[in-house]
Design an enzyme around this catalytic site. Structure first.
Site, PDB file in Angstrom:
ATOM      1  N   LYS A  50       0.916  -1.116   0.000  1.00  0.00           N
ATOM      2  CA  LYS A  50       0.000   0.000   0.000  1.00  0.00           C
ATOM      3  C   LYS A  50       0.929   1.132   0.000  1.00  0.00           C
ATOM      4  CE  LYS A  50      -3.769   2.403   0.758  1.00  0.00           C
ATOM      5  NZ  LYS A  50      -3.464   3.647   0.202  1.00  0.00           N
ATOM      6  N   TRP A  78      -6.167   7.196  -5.000  1.00  0.00           N
ATOM      7  CA  TRP A  78      -6.163   8.163  -6.092  1.00  0.00           C
ATOM      8  C   TRP A  78      -7.107   7.723  -7.226  1.00  0.00           C
ATOM      9  CZ3 TRP A  78      -0.811  10.090  -8.325  1.00  0.00           C
ATOM     10  CH2 TRP A  78      -0.998  11.338  -8.932  1.00  0.00           C
ATOM     11  N   HIS A 136      -6.179  -5.861  -3.050  1.00  0.00           N
ATOM     12  CA  HIS A 136      -4.726  -5.954  -3.127  1.00  0.00           C
ATOM     13  C   HIS A 136      -4.296  -7.375  -3.495  1.00  0.00           C
ATOM     14  CE1 HIS A 136      -4.149  -1.933  -1.818  1.00  0.00           C
ATOM     15  NE2 HIS A 136      -4.479  -2.122  -0.558  1.00  0.00           N
ATOM     16  N   SER A 166       7.269   3.523   0.995  1.00  0.00           N
ATOM     17  CA  SER A 166       5.918   3.908   1.367  1.00  0.00           C
ATOM     18  C   SER A 166       5.226   2.826   2.188  1.00  0.00           C
ATOM     19  CB  SER A 166       5.112   4.189   0.105  1.00  0.00           C
ATOM     20  OG  SER A 166       4.756   5.531   0.031  1.00  0.00           O
ATOM     21  N   GLN A 257      -6.042  16.325  -7.067  1.00  0.00           N
ATOM     22  CA  GLN A 257      -4.685  16.729  -6.728  1.00  0.00           C
ATOM     23  C   GLN A 257      -4.422  16.414  -5.260  1.00  0.00           C
ATOM     24  OE1 GLN A 257      -2.383  17.703  -9.099  1.00  0.00           O
ATOM     25  NE2 GLN A 257      -4.145  17.042 -10.331  1.00  0.00           N
ATOM     26  N   MET A 261      -7.047  16.344  -1.908  1.00  0.00           N
ATOM     27  CA  MET A 261      -7.475  15.097  -1.281  1.00  0.00           C
ATOM     28  C   MET A 261      -7.028  15.023   0.175  1.00  0.00           C
ATOM     29  SD  MET A 261      -6.860  12.350  -4.370  1.00  0.00           S
ATOM     30  CE  MET A 261      -7.232  10.978  -3.290  1.00  0.00           C
TER      31      MET A 261
END
Length: 322
Positions: A50, A78, A136, A166, A257, A261
């Site tokens: 993720k 996104w 996922h 990340s 953008q 968000m």
């Protein structure tokens, strides 16, 4: 009403499940997930998990050489927001301000009933047409009904180095994941594929290979979205057979953008019960190439050598900077 996640969610252990590292939060409901009745107009959004959006300030203080800006997600949220706006932004604009994105686009395999997170139930109750559903799963775990119904699928891939960094920060703050541990150990675990939902290499390559024989997969790259969001929305519309006006596309591009968000409580997961926002917020600032602030020279050399071996026969090409 959701219960206190501090009392109802505990860090899980990683175990092998049909050849893929998993945790019980994503396997306990296996039979219901595999028997999920997909519809022909369902759209499945798939990513390798993720990417965390931030880090704890204590960690930043301790590791001062790290950059202040962590990358944003692997693209799940996104693209979920983009699709929701494309389909429902004009007809049901109130959705954007009243329903969290994790309810508008439920996570199919999540199973944490103590905090009312049962993905199959949420997906089956969706009132929308099409239903937008995220996963996922590696491609071989996708329930057979999605293939039988010839559903459209949008896969978003991110370069391995940024994805590793990340994922590390995400694992630190989300309670349905195993403990992240320290960066050095995490680096080795990622290379070995001992991550929830398995190896990054297997995941991105499996979906890429499936795309060659299943035409209803649209394979996107996170770096392309960062580079030119409008261009990638155009490609997505072409795949979906949508023809929004130039004005609507401009509006959607503006709404998705990162800064917009990040401020939107319906998109930034601040209402999601399985995350510890005392450690960090879900979103900070989207960035490609942040891995340079985390990898040592030795780690980068080790990673590149391993990457070349694992990807030598693949036609899949990634950019680790733009």
């Amino acid at each position: 009403m959701l219960l206190d996640p501090d009392k109802t969610i505990s860090r899980p252990e990683l175990f092998d499940f049909h050849g893929v590292s998993m945790t019980h939060y994503f396997t306990d409901n296996w039979e219901a997930v595999q028997n999920f009745p997909a519809r022909p107009d369902d759209i499945l959004i798939a990513t390798y998990p993720k990417a965390g959006e931030s880090r704890n300030e204590t960690v930043v203080t301790r590791l001062k050489r790290w950059d202040h800006q962590a990358p944003s997600s692997s693209g799940t949220t996104w693209v979920s927001c983009i699709l929701d706006l494309l389909y429902f932004g004009q007809t049901s604009p109130e959705r954007q301000t009243s329903i969290p994105i994790h309810e508008r686009v439920p996570f199919l395999e999540i199973f944490a009933p103590s905090v009312a997170l049962v993905g199959t139930d949420q997906a089956e109750k969706l009132p929308t047409t099409p239903r937008l559903i995220k996963t996922h799963f590696p491609v071989q775990f996708v329930p057979k009904s999605f293939w039988e119904q010839n559903c459209r699928m949008v896969y978003v891939a991110r370069n391995a180095k940024d994805n590793m960094v990340s994922y590390f920060h995400f694992d630190r703050m989300v309670k349905v994941q195993p403990e992240a541990g320290d960066w050095k150990d995490y680096f080795q675990r990622f290379i070995k594929g001992k991550m929830v939902f398995g190896s990054w290499y297997d995941h991105v390559s499996g979906w890429w290979k499936k795309k060659q024989t299943y035409s209803n997969i649209h394979y996107m790259f996170f770096e392309d979205l960062v580079e030119d969001t409008g261009r990638e929305i155009d490609k997505l519309c072409s795949f979906l057979g949508l023809s929004p006006s130039a004005e609507v596309k401009k509006q959607i591009t503006g709404e998705v953008q990162f800064d917009t968000m990040k401020k939107n409580s319906m998109a930034n997961y601040s209402t999601f019960p399985a995350m510890d926002f005392k450690i960090s917020p879900f979103m900070r600032k989207g960035k490609v190439g942040d891995w340079k602030n985390h990898f040592t020279v030795a780690q980068n050399e080790e990673f590149d050598e391993d990457y070349r071996k694992k990807m030598k026969d693949s036609t899949l090409q990634f950019r680790s900077e733009i």
